[in-house]
Scaffold this motif. Sequence first.
Motif, PDB file in Angstrom:
ATOM      1  N   LEU A  11       0.821  -1.204   0.000  1.00 63.15           N
ATOM      2  CA  LEU A  11       0.000   0.000   0.000  1.00 63.15           C
ATOM      3  C   LEU A  11       0.859   1.260   0.000  1.00 63.15           C
ATOM      4  CD1 LEU A  11      -2.524  -1.234   2.695  1.00 63.15           C
ATOM      5  CD2 LEU A  11      -2.788  -1.340   0.208  1.00 63.15           C
ATOM      6  N   ASN A  12       2.006   1.177   0.677  1.00 63.19           N
ATOM      7  CA  ASN A  12       3.010   2.238   0.694  1.00 63.19           C
ATOM      8  C   ASN A  12       4.332   1.588   1.085  1.00 63.19           C
ATOM      9  OD1 ASN A  12       2.964   2.022   3.606  1.00 63.19           O
ATOM     10  ND2 ASN A  12       1.165   3.365   3.616  1.00 63.19           N
ATOM     11  N   ALA A  13       5.303   2.380   1.498  1.00 67.13           N
ATOM     12  CA  ALA A  13       6.627   1.821   1.807  1.00 67.13           C
ATOM     13  C   ALA A  13       6.624   0.959   3.066  1.00 67.13           C
ATOM     14  CB  ALA A  13       7.644   2.949   1.958  1.00 67.13           C
ATOM     15  N   ASP A  14       5.598   1.088   3.917  1.00 69.70           N
ATOM     16  CA  ASP A  14       5.608   0.417   5.218  1.00 69.70           C
ATOM     17  C   ASP A  14       4.572  -0.684   5.379  1.00 69.70           C
ATOM     18  OD1 ASP A  14       7.645   2.134   6.081  1.00 69.70           O
ATOM     19  OD2 ASP A  14       6.214   3.645   6.747  1.00 69.70           O
ATOM     20  N   TRP A  15       3.470  -0.631   4.625  1.00 65.86           N
ATOM     21  CA  TRP A  15       2.369  -1.558   4.838  1.00 65.86           C
ATOM     22  C   TRP A  15       2.041  -2.324   3.562  1.00 65.86           C
ATOM     23  CZ3 TRP A  15       0.401  -2.539   9.578  1.00 65.86           C
ATOM     24  CH2 TRP A  15       0.642  -1.589  10.581  1.00 65.86           C
ATOM     25  N   ALA A  16       1.713  -3.623   3.737  1.00 67.14           N
ATOM     26  CA  ALA A  16       1.329  -4.463   2.606  1.00 67.14           C
ATOM     27  C   ALA A  16       0.231  -5.425   3.033  1.00 67.14           C
ATOM     28  CB  ALA A  16       2.525  -5.250   2.069  1.00 67.14           C
ATOM     29  N   VAL A  17      -0.560  -5.859   2.075  1.00 66.83           N
ATOM     30  CA  VAL A  17      -1.580  -6.886   2.272  1.00 66.83           C
ATOM     31  C   VAL A  17      -1.198  -8.103   1.438  1.00 66.83           C
ATOM     32  CG1 VAL A  17      -4.002  -7.505   1.966  1.00 66.83           C
ATOM     33  CG2 VAL A  17      -3.393  -5.193   2.705  1.00 66.83           C
ATOM     34  N   SER A  18      -1.173  -9.286   2.048  1.00 67.79           N
ATOM     35  CA  SER A  18      -0.919 -10.524   1.320  1.00 67.79           C
ATOM     36  C   SER A  18      -2.201 -11.357   1.298  1.00 67.79           C
ATOM     37  CB  SER A  18       0.226 -11.315   1.963  1.00 67.79           C
ATOM     38  OG  SER A  18      -0.098 -11.685   3.287  1.00 67.79           O
ATOM     39  N   TRP A  19      -2.351 -12.166   0.252  1.00 71.51           N
ATOM     40  CA  TRP A  19      -3.569 -12.959   0.112  1.00 71.51           C
ATOM     41  C   TRP A  19      -3.264 -14.251  -0.620  1.00 71.51           C
ATOM     42  CZ3 TRP A  19      -4.856 -13.964  -4.949  1.00 71.51           C
ATOM     43  CH2 TRP A  19      -4.292 -13.114  -5.906  1.00 71.51           C
ATOM     44  N   ASP A  20      -4.135 -15.235  -0.426  1.00 72.18           N
ATOM     45  CA  ASP A  20      -3.943 -16.549  -1.033  1.00 72.18           C
ATOM     46  C   ASP A  20      -5.309 -17.224  -1.167  1.00 72.18           C
ATOM     47  OD1 ASP A  20      -3.563 -19.542  -1.030  1.00 72.18           O
ATOM     48  OD2 ASP A  20      -1.461 -18.963  -1.045  1.00 72.18           O
ATOM     49  N   LEU A  21      -5.611 -17.744  -2.344  1.00 73.84           N
ATOM     50  CA  LEU A  21      -6.814 -18.529  -2.597  1.00 73.84           C
ATOM     51  C   LEU A  21      -6.393 -19.845  -3.217  1.00 73.84           C
ATOM     52  CD1 LEU A  21      -9.044 -15.760  -4.244  1.00 73.84           C
ATOM     53  CD2 LEU A  21      -9.177 -16.567  -1.878  1.00 73.84           C
ATOM     54  N   GLY A  22      -6.958 -20.972  -2.764  1.00 76.88           N
ATOM     55  CA  GLY A  22      -6.484 -22.234  -3.303  1.00 76.88           C
ATOM     56  C   GLY A  22      -7.468 -23.378  -3.170  1.00 76.88           C
ATOM     57  N   TRP A  23      -7.248 -24.394  -3.991  1.00 73.36           N
ATOM     58  CA  TRP A  23      -8.029 -25.642  -3.968  1.00 73.36           C
ATOM     59  C   TRP A  23      -7.050 -26.803  -4.011  1.00 73.36           C
ATOM     60  CZ3 TRP A  23      -7.546 -28.785  -8.408  1.00 73.36           C
ATOM     61  CH2 TRP A  23      -8.270 -29.989  -8.364  1.00 73.36           C
ATOM     62  N   VAL A  24      -7.306 -27.813  -3.173  1.00 72.98           N
ATOM     63  CA  VAL A  24      -6.491 -29.028  -3.130  1.00 72.98           C
ATOM     64  C   VAL A  24      -7.424 -30.229  -3.116  1.00 72.98           C
ATOM     65  CG1 VAL A  24      -4.846 -30.402  -1.808  1.00 72.98           C
ATOM     66  CG2 VAL A  24      -4.572 -27.922  -1.924  1.00 72.98           C
ATOM     67  N   SER A  25      -7.163 -31.198  -3.999  1.00 67.16           N
ATOM     68  CA  SER A  25      -7.885 -32.466  -3.995  1.00 67.16           C
ATOM     69  C   SER A  25      -6.977 -33.529  -3.405  1.00 67.16           C
ATOM     70  CB  SER A  25      -8.295 -32.839  -5.428  1.00 67.16           C
ATOM     71  OG  SER A  25      -8.860 -34.141  -5.454  1.00 67.16           O
ATOM     72  N   GLN A  26      -7.346 -34.070  -2.254  1.00 65.47           N
ATOM     73  CA  GLN A  26      -6.551 -35.087  -1.570  1.00 65.47           C
ATOM     74  C   GLN A  26      -7.106 -36.463  -1.940  1.00 65.47           C
ATOM     75  OE1 GLN A  26      -4.157 -33.661   0.783  1.00 65.47           O
ATOM     76  NE2 GLN A  26      -3.101 -35.636   0.715  1.00 65.47           N
ATOM     77  N   GLY A  27      -6.872 -36.869  -3.206  1.00 65.20           N
ATOM     78  CA  GLY A  27      -7.375 -38.147  -3.678  1.00 65.20           C
ATOM     79  C   GLY A  27      -8.893 -38.220  -3.582  1.00 65.20           C
ATOM     80  N   ASP A  28      -9.386 -39.378  -3.085  1.00 67.02           N
ATOM     81  CA  ASP A  28     -10.828 -39.556  -2.885  1.00 67.02           C
ATOM     82  C   ASP A  28     -11.260 -39.188  -1.477  1.00 67.02           C
ATOM     83  OD1 ASP A  28     -11.088 -40.562  -5.479  1.00 67.02           O
ATOM     84  OD2 ASP A  28     -10.581 -42.610  -4.823  1.00 67.02           O
ATOM     85  N   ILE A  29     -10.342 -38.627  -0.686  1.00 67.81           N
ATOM     86  CA  ILE A  29     -10.647 -38.377   0.719  1.00 67.81           C
ATOM     87  C   ILE A  29     -11.430 -37.079   0.900  1.00 67.81           C
ATOM     88  CG2 ILE A  29      -9.653 -38.092   3.014  1.00 67.81           C
ATOM     89  CD1 ILE A  29      -7.246 -39.684   2.036  1.00 67.81           C
ATOM     90  N   TYR A  30     -10.916 -35.970   0.341  1.00 68.38           N
ATOM     91  CA  TYR A  30     -11.628 -34.696   0.450  1.00 68.38           C
ATOM     92  C   TYR A  30     -11.096 -33.716  -0.584  1.00 68.38           C
ATOM     93  CZ  TYR A  30      -7.465 -33.429   3.203  1.00 68.38           C
ATOM     94  OH  TYR A  30      -6.184 -33.222   3.623  1.00 68.38           O
ATOM     95  N   ASN A  31     -11.882 -32.675  -0.822  1.00 64.32           N
ATOM     96  CA  ASN A  31     -11.447 -31.468  -1.513  1.00 64.32           C
ATOM     97  C   ASN A  31     -11.361 -30.355  -0.488  1.00 64.32           C
ATOM     98  OD1 ASN A  31     -11.360 -32.000  -4.559  1.00 64.32           O
ATOM     99  ND2 ASN A  31     -13.360 -32.848  -3.993  1.00 64.32           N
TER     100      ASN A  31
END
Length: 265
Positions: free
Chosen positions: A233-253
Amino acid sequence: MGRVYLVTGQEMRPRKWQVALIVLTLAIAPYVVADEGRTELEVSQRYEHLDNGFSAWQAQRLDAQRRTVNGITWYGAVLRERRYGNWDEGVEAGVAIPIGQNWVIQPEVGKTFGGSFLPKGYVDLRVQRLLPDGWVGNASLRRTEYDNSQINRLAPGIERYWGNWRGAYTLNISDVEGAGTPIGHAVALDRYYNDTSFVGIRASTGREEEGLPNGRVFTTSVSGLGLRGRHWLNADWAVSWDLGWVSQGDIYNRYGAQIGLRRAF
């Protein structure tokens, strides 16, 4: 720093994650108050929804990083995660040390308290070599300890920088005690839209180990896709973000989102 108490109407011993926070704060204090270089702190929250009747996961982290004027970067984190109805807490610490103009070595260690599903601890050594024409070669060797299993992982990789772009590929070869030798692949593509801010995509496939309650480990086929970035946002402050999907075989998404606030000094 004074003792930590829980507000319950009576004095209690500090929780393990609070003790870890004190330890990390004391460990990074000399670097935070230093007159030269740059220090960054980030607090983040992650939430992940799982299907097939599994309860949601969540995680909180406090990350600290200190880059000195001679190029050495110290970093550490305090973390707590909730999975399968249980909480685990832990700490991580590492340092990236330039050797000459073309080499970087990066030892890292981690330790958890309780070890319900996270590993009891790990040690990792990463080596990086600057190559011509924007190429960078790297490899890491990690040993991870669970209550009932140990995992040794070799991860060679290659990166390429051109213009405002960065591309990377990593091959993960693991030797899981009692659970075979899973192999995974990960690719990344980032675009830096100014000197420090970026947005990127991640993808992975292959087989991967997963920690379960009581220190058990199993391997499954895994596919994943994600977007992440950091915007200053400026020299001192920032925003980080992450969006994701993982398929763990037939166990879960698993569908996750993370948001973090970063402060530079």
